[in-house]
Scaffold this motif. Sequence first.
Motif, PDB file in Angstrom:
ATOM      1  N   ALA A  38     -27.826 -96.561  26.301  1.00 48.11           N
ATOM      2  CA  ALA A  38     -28.301 -95.149  25.691  1.00 48.11           C
ATOM      3  C   ALA A  38     -28.866 -94.392  27.043  1.00 48.11           C
ATOM      4  O   ALA A  38     -28.924 -93.224  27.071  1.00 48.11           O
ATOM      5  N   ALA A  39     -29.552 -95.168  27.807  1.00 46.69           N
ATOM      6  CA  ALA A  39     -30.124 -94.476  28.860  1.00 46.69           C
ATOM      7  C   ALA A  39     -29.138 -94.019  29.814  1.00 46.69           C
ATOM      8  O   ALA A  39     -29.331 -92.936  30.364  1.00 46.69           O
ATOM      9  N   VAL A  40     -28.352 -94.629  30.214  1.00 48.99           N
ATOM     10  CA  VAL A  40     -27.186 -94.233  31.069  1.00 48.99           C
ATOM     11  C   VAL A  40     -26.488 -92.821  30.384  1.00 48.99           C
ATOM     12  O   VAL A  40     -26.592 -91.918  30.960  1.00 48.99           O
ATOM     13  N   ALA A  41     -26.203 -93.188  29.061  1.00 48.98           N
ATOM     14  CA  ALA A  41     -25.467 -91.941  28.240  1.00 48.98           C
ATOM     15  C   ALA A  41     -26.317 -90.775  28.354  1.00 48.98           C
ATOM     16  O   ALA A  41     -25.924 -89.546  28.562  1.00 48.98           O
ATOM     17  N   GLN A  42     -27.708 -91.043  28.249  1.00 51.34           N
ATOM     18  CA  GLN A  42     -28.817 -89.777  28.137  1.00 51.34           C
ATOM     19  C   GLN A  42     -28.725 -89.009  29.637  1.00 51.34           C
ATOM     20  O   GLN A  42     -28.802 -87.844  29.649  1.00 51.34           O
ATOM     21  N   VAL A  43     -28.772 -89.935  30.729  1.00 51.37           N
ATOM     22  CA  VAL A  43     -28.809 -89.151  31.949  1.00 51.37           C
ATOM     23  C   VAL A  43     -27.405 -88.684  32.147  1.00 51.37           C
ATOM     24  O   VAL A  43     -27.553 -87.432  32.799  1.00 51.37           O
ATOM     25  N   VAL A  44     -26.510 -89.333  32.005  1.00 53.24           N
ATOM     26  CA  VAL A  44     -25.105 -88.534  32.155  1.00 53.24           C
ATOM     27  C   VAL A  44     -25.291 -87.118  31.407  1.00 53.24           C
ATOM     28  O   VAL A  44     -24.949 -86.190  32.074  1.00 53.24           O
ATOM     29  N   ALA A  45     -25.773 -87.210  30.263  1.00 53.64           N
ATOM     30  CA  ALA A  45     -25.844 -86.108  29.592  1.00 53.64           C
ATOM     31  C   ALA A  45     -26.340 -84.760  29.949  1.00 53.64           C
ATOM     32  O   ALA A  45     -26.302 -83.714  30.066  1.00 53.64           O
ATOM     33  N   VAL A  46     -27.797 -85.294  30.675  1.00 55.62           N
ATOM     34  CA  VAL A  46     -28.628 -84.528  31.481  1.00 55.62           C
ATOM     35  C   VAL A  46     -27.951 -83.610  32.741  1.00 55.62           C
ATOM     36  O   VAL A  46     -27.950 -82.620  32.552  1.00 55.62           O
ATOM     37  N   TYR A  47     -26.887 -84.433  33.229  1.00 58.44           N
ATOM     38  CA  TYR A  47     -26.225 -83.996  34.694  1.00 58.44           C
ATOM     39  C   TYR A  47     -25.189 -82.798  34.060  1.00 58.44           C
ATOM     40  O   TYR A  47     -25.101 -81.978  34.735  1.00 58.44           O
ATOM     41  N   LEU A  51     -17.620 -89.643  30.485  1.00 58.05           N
ATOM     42  CA  LEU A  51     -18.303 -89.855  31.917  1.00 58.05           C
ATOM     43  C   LEU A  51     -19.289 -90.881  31.724  1.00 58.05           C
ATOM     44  O   LEU A  51     -19.517 -91.708  32.546  1.00 58.05           O
ATOM     45  N   ALA A  52     -20.001 -91.034  30.389  1.00 63.07           N
ATOM     46  CA  ALA A  52     -20.953 -91.815  30.265  1.00 63.07           C
ATOM     47  C   ALA A  52     -20.474 -93.161  30.166  1.00 63.07           C
ATOM     48  O   ALA A  52     -20.875 -94.126  30.746  1.00 63.07           O
ATOM     49  N   ARG A  53     -19.362 -93.279  29.602  1.00 61.21           N
ATOM     50  CA  ARG A  53     -18.496 -94.711  29.362  1.00 61.21           C
ATOM     51  C   ARG A  53     -18.038 -95.272  30.849  1.00 61.21           C
ATOM     52  O   ARG A  53     -18.372 -96.375  31.537  1.00 61.21           O
ATOM     53  N   ALA A  54     -17.657 -94.336  31.818  1.00 60.67           N
ATOM     54  CA  ALA A  54     -17.294 -94.483  33.142  1.00 60.67           C
ATOM     55  C   ALA A  54     -18.210 -94.843  34.043  1.00 60.67           C
ATOM     56  O   ALA A  54     -18.507 -95.741  34.740  1.00 60.67           O
TER      57      ALA A  54
END
Lengths: 212, 212
Positions: free
Chosen positions: B104-113, B201-204
């Motif tokens: 979730a953290a990775v997904a959230q950070v990607v979403a932020v960018y 992109l979050a998955r990648a």
Amino acid sequence: MSQTRHTGPALAAPSDADNRGVIAADGTPMARIERAALVLFAASGIDAVTTRAIATRAGVAEGSIYRHFPSKEALARALFDAIHGRLYELVEDAITGAGNDFEAAVAQVVAVYCEAADRDRTLFEYHLTHMFRFGRIGSPGRPDPTALIVKRINQAMTEGDCPRGDAELKAAAALGVVLQPAAHRMAGRFSFGLSQQTDSLARASLAALRAA
Amino acid sequence: MSQTRHTGPALAAPSDADNRGVIAADGTPMARIERAALVLFAASGIDAVTTRAIATRAGVAEGSIYRHFPSKEALARALFDAIHGRLYELVEDAITGAGNDFEAAVAQVVAVYCEAADRDRTLFEYHLTHMFRFGRIGSPGRPDPTALIVKRINQAMTEGDCPRGDAELKAAAALGVVLQPAAHRMAGRFSFGLSQQTDSLARASLAALRAA
DNA sequence: AGCGAATGAGTGAACGCTCACTAATTCGCT
DNA sequence: AGCGAATTAGTGAGCGTTCACTCATTCGCT
């Protein structure tokens, strides 16, 4: 014609074994101008570097720059095109050399970038930092390594080696896996050679391609 | 003191609902100077933009720039720090908000960018293209989104959520998965919003983290 | 009237580039 | 091989221009 002839950048032939990079390493004034400009451009950006500074570092007179390049901007572009064109050739060879093996192709392309980043760090960093100035799309006929990669990804998608998706996006993500570490090293975040991480980055790049 | 008071960039508060980005959108001369400078800097690079051009676009006199910023360079740095600092807050919130869930953290950070890249494209592109000028490491106390990400990756590695490896390298690779597409869009390679590709992109990004 | 904000012509420094000239090399002819 | 002519490479002082920045003045609000 009264116009001075400009012979273009002294590119090293691929067979030039003793060469550290793309720019010729002989002691001719032209080569020294190119190397001096490269070092200064990479360190401070093109606009912040004066022709006087280039000439001083190259050990030539300021006017000599203009015997070889019509302008400072043209010198900067020639340097960019040199590394850009060389990367195109290397990527082309990497993809061709891997045949139908997609995983091998990815690994080879990643290796090309890692090696280029290590072989002539200044040149590669110049490339990284000035992509935004020179790398805009729209000049047909200009060699474009990314286009090669996009094409190979499209092929992989039709052959089932890679899940379907936007090939441009996949290519960007896969490239980012290699280029961003190069940028981070440039920013002083770590100092080891990228070549040491080729395997790791190749796996990451492939994983990104398959997940995106 | 006889020195002019410089109040710093008119940062929009996070609660400022009607705001398009980090830079205040009100009609004050300072805000107009910032926006004008940002647009021009992003398009041509700081050194290629004259103070006259900034003033003209902002609809103020050239001298007014110096009432708010001590120099052109300081104006450029203030703009960079604004977006850089904002990203720091957003990344911090994203990581905190995900608790112990690494994915979730990775997904959230990607979403932020992705959202930052879409919300104020000019500002984000300015950030992208001037990281090399302002983003060098070594200023302690300066907010650094990447350091946050590295820390979270280290945590994930100790907790078994991510294979061991160099956290700096993993962070760079994961970030590259998002930033390189932003750069490619900037170069005209595609035009859709990055937010549409957040999931992909979050998955990648996660896949790259696990493979690197 | 008072006062901070805003102005824009002015300033000196520094820039990219030119050009008249010299030095070195190559060419064409015998 | 010998030699003058032609060509090219290199030079650096100097040119016109532009730049970031300043400051004496004006504006606009209370």
